[in-house]
Motif scaffolding. Structure first.
Motif, PDB file in Angstrom:
ATOM      1  N   ARG A 279       0.838  -1.199   0.000  1.00  5.23           N
ATOM      2  CA  ARG A 279       0.000   0.000   0.000  1.00  5.23           C
ATOM      3  C   ARG A 279       0.874   1.250   0.000  1.00  5.23           C
ATOM      4  NH1 ARG A 279      -4.958  -0.094   4.159  1.00  5.23           N
ATOM      5  NH2 ARG A 279      -5.228  -2.080   3.056  1.00  5.23           N
ATOM      6  N   MET A 280       1.981   1.197   0.721  1.00  8.59           N
ATOM      7  CA  MET A 280       2.906   2.322   0.735  1.00  8.59           C
ATOM      8  C   MET A 280       3.578   2.496  -0.628  1.00  8.59           C
ATOM      9  SD  MET A 280       4.640   2.004   4.534  1.00  8.59           S
ATOM     10  CE  MET A 280       5.668   3.456   4.287  1.00  8.59           C
ATOM     11  N   LEU A 281       3.905   1.382  -1.278  1.00  8.11           N
ATOM     12  CA  LEU A 281       4.493   1.465  -2.613  1.00  8.11           C
ATOM     13  C   LEU A 281       3.516   2.110  -3.591  1.00  8.11           C
ATOM     14  CD1 LEU A 281       6.261  -2.023  -2.875  1.00  8.11           C
ATOM     15  CD2 LEU A 281       7.373   0.198  -2.647  1.00  8.11           C
ATOM     16  N   ARG A 282       2.259   1.700  -3.527  1.00  7.52           N
ATOM     17  CA  ARG A 282       1.254   2.272  -4.426  1.00  7.52           C
ATOM     18  C   ARG A 282       1.078   3.766  -4.169  1.00  7.52           C
ATOM     19  NH1 ARG A 282      -1.395  -2.727  -3.220  1.00  7.52           N
ATOM     20  NH2 ARG A 282      -2.733  -1.692  -1.688  1.00  7.52           N
ATOM     21  N   SER A 283       1.102   4.142  -2.889  1.00  3.97           N
ATOM     22  CA  SER A 283       0.946   5.566  -2.548  1.00  3.97           C
ATOM     23  C   SER A 283       2.099   6.404  -3.089  1.00  3.97           C
ATOM     24  CB  SER A 283       0.865   5.735  -1.026  1.00  3.97           C
ATOM     25  OG  SER A 283      -0.297   5.113  -0.517  1.00  3.97           O
TER      26      SER A 283
ATOM     27  N   LEU B 232       2.962  -2.144  -8.947  1.00  4.64           N
ATOM     28  CA  LEU B 232       3.436  -3.527  -8.990  1.00  4.64           C
ATOM     29  C   LEU B 232       2.754  -4.257 -10.139  1.00  4.64           C
ATOM     30  CD1 LEU B 232       3.425  -4.312  -5.186  1.00  4.64           C
ATOM     31  CD2 LEU B 232       5.396  -3.824  -6.628  1.00  4.64           C
ATOM     32  N   HIS B 233       3.542  -4.986 -10.909  1.00  3.14           N
ATOM     33  CA  HIS B 233       3.010  -5.633 -12.113  1.00  3.14           C
ATOM     34  C   HIS B 233       3.064  -7.155 -12.041  1.00  3.14           C
ATOM     35  CE1 HIS B 233       3.373  -7.281 -16.259  1.00  3.14           C
ATOM     36  NE2 HIS B 233       2.417  -6.401 -16.502  1.00  3.14           N
ATOM     37  N   SER B 234       4.154  -7.714 -11.538  1.00  2.00           N
ATOM     38  CA  SER B 234       4.319  -9.161 -11.532  1.00  2.00           C
ATOM     39  C   SER B 234       5.323  -9.553 -10.466  1.00  2.00           C
ATOM     40  CB  SER B 234       4.789  -9.653 -12.905  1.00  2.00           C
ATOM     41  OG  SER B 234       6.042  -9.071 -13.235  1.00  2.00           O
TER      42      SER B 234
ATOM     43  N   TYR C  60       8.129  -7.004  -9.268  1.00  2.00           N
ATOM     44  CA  TYR C  60       8.571  -6.078 -10.309  1.00  2.00           C
ATOM     45  C   TYR C  60       7.494  -5.028 -10.561  1.00  2.00           C
ATOM     46  CZ  TYR C  60      11.692 -10.049 -11.185  1.00  2.00           C
ATOM     47  OH  TYR C  60      12.608 -11.064 -11.038  1.00  2.00           O
ATOM     48  N   ASP C  61       7.928  -3.808 -10.902  1.00  2.00           N
ATOM     49  CA  ASP C  61       6.962  -2.778 -11.246  1.00  2.00           C
ATOM     50  C   ASP C  61       6.592  -2.873 -12.720  1.00  2.00           C
ATOM     51  OD1 ASP C  61       9.030  -1.611 -12.685  1.00  2.00           O
ATOM     52  OD2 ASP C  61       9.257   0.113 -11.356  1.00  2.00           O
ATOM     53  N   ASP C  62       5.801  -1.925 -13.198  1.00  2.00           N
ATOM     54  CA  ASP C  62       5.294  -2.010 -14.566  1.00  2.00           C
ATOM     55  C   ASP C  62       6.344  -1.671 -15.625  1.00  2.00           C
ATOM     56  OD1 ASP C  62       5.402   0.627 -13.838  1.00  2.00           O
ATOM     57  OD2 ASP C  62       3.353   1.117 -14.440  1.00  2.00           O
ATOM     58  N   THR C  63       7.548  -1.318 -15.192  1.00  2.00           N
ATOM     59  CA  THR C  63       8.646  -1.128 -16.149  1.00  2.00           C
ATOM     60  C   THR C  63       9.566  -2.336 -16.187  1.00  2.00           C
ATOM     61  OG1 THR C  63      10.227  -0.139 -14.573  1.00  2.00           O
ATOM     62  CG2 THR C  63       8.602   1.339 -15.599  1.00  2.00           C
TER      63      THR C  63
END
Length: 261
Positions: free
Chosen positions: A187-191, A196-198, A232-235
């Motif tokens: 939740r902190m990462l999203r804020s 997050l992608h995979s 992993y994030d969306d990049t």
């Protein structure tokens, strides 16, 4: 009200007063299993909380319109799962619920909160350290590069469920200890705008060390579920590497398997 086929019977035990049982006598599913499943669901969703009393077998059989052996078998199946305990002179009591977590990229905090489990977190460690070889490889950074290491004890209903160790690139975001104890890491990462992608995840099992047993209120050598995950994030950038342990008596992974065409 407890519904048993064409009959209805009042449930007066305090812990059961808010439950509406639907026991189908015409079903091929055994009545003990129907009762056990509905009691387990009530425990999982917090309708029956730790410490609640169900009453003794005779009272339950009368209240539910079932035979005593049927009620005894239902209760025993949940005693065997560690969800109920029989106490002499007291009756049958809820001990705790087992956490069933979907096998997907999600936060344990979010999953527990969504299930009404009332998650609580104690941050044991939050500091910047040099990356070990395995952490550096997982995060795609140089060995010895700076990473933030988090160690957290996650509990529900006052009982420990999991010990979580996470490593993140030190430059990714600032991680406030007080906030980590009131919300989830994802939740902190999203804020912070990190999507997050995979993830790549490995699940295993082993016995608890003395230190782990002490943290999780288990005897040394008790069964633990383990999870190792790189997210992993969306990049495509690795943003988090986690190594978690869970009390096997209180935690399961739940997932669906599909036949490949």
């Amino acid at each position: 009200m407890a519904k048993t086929g064409n009959h209805s019977r009042s449930v007066t035990a305090p812990a059961l007063s808010s439950l509406d049982f639907a026991l189908d006598r015409a079903s091929p599913v055994p009545l003990y299993y129907q009762l056990a499943q509905q009691l387990e669901a009530a425990i999982e969703h917090g309708v029956l909380a730790p410490g609640n009393l169900l009453g003794n077998e005779i009272d339950l059989s009368v209240r539910l319109g079932l035979s005593r052996p049927t009620v005894r078998q239902a209760i025993q199946s949940l005693v065997d799962k560690g969800l109920l305990v029989r106490r002499r002179g007291v009756g049958t009591q809820v001990v705790h619920s087992q956490v069933k977590r979907p096998l997907e990229l999600s936060s344990l905090y979010d999953d527990l909160e969504a299930a009404g489990q009332g998650p609580a977190t104690r941050v044991v460690r939050n500091e910047v350290v040099p990356a070990t070889a395995d952490v550096a490889a997982a995060l795609g950074i140089a060995e010895g590069g700076e990473v933030t290491v988090l160690e957290r004890l996650r509990s529900t209903h006052g009982q420990p469920v999991a010990f979580l160790c996470n490593h993140l690139p030190a430059t990714l975001l600032a991680l406030d200890t007080a906030r980590l104890e009131s919300t989830g890491l994802y939740r902190m990462l999203r804020s912070a705008g990190i999507t997050l992608h995979s993830a790549r995840q490995t699940i295993g099992a082993r016995g608890a060390t003395a230190e782990e047993a002490d943290l999780l209120d288990e005897p040394k050598g008790a069964a633990l579920l383990t999870m190792q995950r790189t997210a992993y994030d969306d990049t495509g950038r690795p943003v988090e590497y986690g190594t978690h342990i869970y009390r096997a008596a209180r935690y399961t992974f739940d997932f669906q398997l599909l036949v490949r065409p």
